[in-house]
Design a protein around this motif. Structure first.
Motif, mmCIF file in Angstrom:
data_model
loop_
_atom_site.group_PDB
_atom_site.id
_atom_site.type_symbol
_atom_site.label_atom_id
_atom_site.label_comp_id
_atom_site.label_asym_id
_atom_site.label_seq_id
_atom_site.Cartn_x
_atom_site.Cartn_y
_atom_site.Cartn_z
ATOM 1 N N LEU A 75 3.969 -5.982 -4.267
ATOM 2 C CA LEU A 75 2.525 -6.689 -4.139
ATOM 3 C C LEU A 75 1.817 -5.521 -2.985
ATOM 4 O O LEU A 75 0.568 -5.200 -3.313
ATOM 5 C CB LEU A 75 2.465 -7.905 -3.724
ATOM 6 N N LEU A 76 2.349 -5.476 -1.800
ATOM 7 C CA LEU A 76 1.667 -4.664 -0.717
ATOM 8 C C LEU A 76 1.629 -3.258 -1.300
ATOM 9 O O LEU A 76 0.692 -2.525 -0.903
ATOM 10 C CB LEU A 76 2.541 -4.843 0.448
ATOM 11 N N MET A 77 2.603 -2.790 -2.035
ATOM 12 C CA MET A 77 2.395 -1.352 -2.495
ATOM 13 C C MET A 77 1.405 -1.260 -3.468
ATOM 14 O O MET A 77 0.453 -0.209 -3.223
ATOM 15 C CB MET A 77 3.484 -0.924 -3.200
ATOM 16 N N THR A 78 1.003 -2.171 -4.265
ATOM 17 C CA THR A 78 -0.063 -2.126 -5.239
ATOM 18 C C THR A 78 -1.533 -2.243 -4.434
ATOM 19 O O THR A 78 -2.538 -1.597 -4.398
ATOM 20 C CB THR A 78 -0.069 -3.340 -6.259
ATOM 21 N N VAL A 79 -1.681 -3.040 -3.539
ATOM 22 C CA VAL A 79 -2.810 -3.358 -2.626
ATOM 23 C C VAL A 79 -3.183 -2.046 -1.874
ATOM 24 O O VAL A 79 -4.094 -1.573 -1.805
ATOM 25 C CB VAL A 79 -2.483 -4.571 -1.792
ATOM 26 N N VAL A 80 -2.107 -1.589 -0.910
ATOM 27 C CA VAL A 80 -2.274 -0.256 -0.330
ATOM 28 C C VAL A 80 -2.511 0.883 -1.166
ATOM 29 O O VAL A 80 -3.598 1.725 -0.935
ATOM 30 C CB VAL A 80 -0.906 0.184 0.260
ATOM 31 N N ALA A 81 -2.122 0.969 -2.368
ATOM 32 C CA ALA A 81 -2.498 2.140 -3.188
ATOM 33 C C ALA A 81 -3.982 2.139 -3.817
ATOM 34 O O ALA A 81 -4.561 2.850 -3.706
ATOM 35 C CB ALA A 81 -1.569 2.310 -4.549
ATOM 36 N N HIS A 82 -4.399 0.813 -3.875
ATOM 37 C CA HIS A 82 -5.739 0.666 -4.531
ATOM 38 C C HIS A 82 -6.801 0.847 -3.067
ATOM 39 O O HIS A 82 -7.632 1.716 -3.347
ATOM 40 C CB HIS A 82 -5.952 -0.813 -4.596
ATOM 41 N N MET A 83 -6.350 0.435 -1.854
ATOM 42 C CA MET A 83 -7.207 0.766 -0.661
ATOM 43 C C MET A 83 -7.199 2.273 -0.352
ATOM 44 O O MET A 83 -8.419 2.674 -0.268
ATOM 45 C CB MET A 83 -6.903 -0.356 0.503
#
Length: 97
Positions: A75-83
Motif C-alpha cells: 500500500l505504501l509503495m503504491t502511494v509513494v509511486a503515485h506521489m
C-alpha cells in the motif's frame, strides 16, 4: 504491528515524501494556468496513472508470491509511486515543453 511500522525509518521516509508532495502542490498551485500548463498536467496525469497501475500490479504480484509481507508495504509503495510520479512527471514535462 502498526506501532512497529511507525517506529521504523520507513515512516520517516513516507512522512518526508508526503510533506514534499504537499509543498510541491502548494507552490505548483501558484503557477499561471494556460494551455501549455494544462497540456503538461494532462500528460503528467497520464504518466502517473500508468506508473501507479504498474506499482499496484507489482504490489499484487508481491503479495501473491510473498504472503508473509505485511499488507502495509504494498500500500505504501503504491502511494509513494503515485506521489513521486506526479512530482517527477510534472517536472519532466515542464522541462520538455
Amino acid at each position: 504491528m502498526l506501532e512497529s511500522v511507525l517506529q521504523s525509518p520507513l515512516a520517516s521516509v513516507v512522512l518526508l515524501i508526503v510533506l514534499l508532495y504537499f509543498a510541491f502542490g502548494f507552490f505548483d498551485s501558484k503557477r499561471v494556468q494556460d494551455e501549455r500548463e494544462e497540456m503538461i498536467q494532462l500528460r503528467a496525469q497520464t504518466l502517473v496513472h500508468k506508473l501507479t497501475l504498474a506499482a499496484l500490479t507489482l504490489a499484487a504480484f508481491g503479495v501473491f508470491y510473498f504472503p508473509a509481507v505485511p499488507a502495509v508495504y504494498p500500500l505504501l509503495m503504491t502511494v509513494v509511486a503515485h506521489m513521486l510520479g506526479e512530482i517527477g512527471a510534472k517536472l519532466y514535462y515542464r522541462r520538455r515543453y
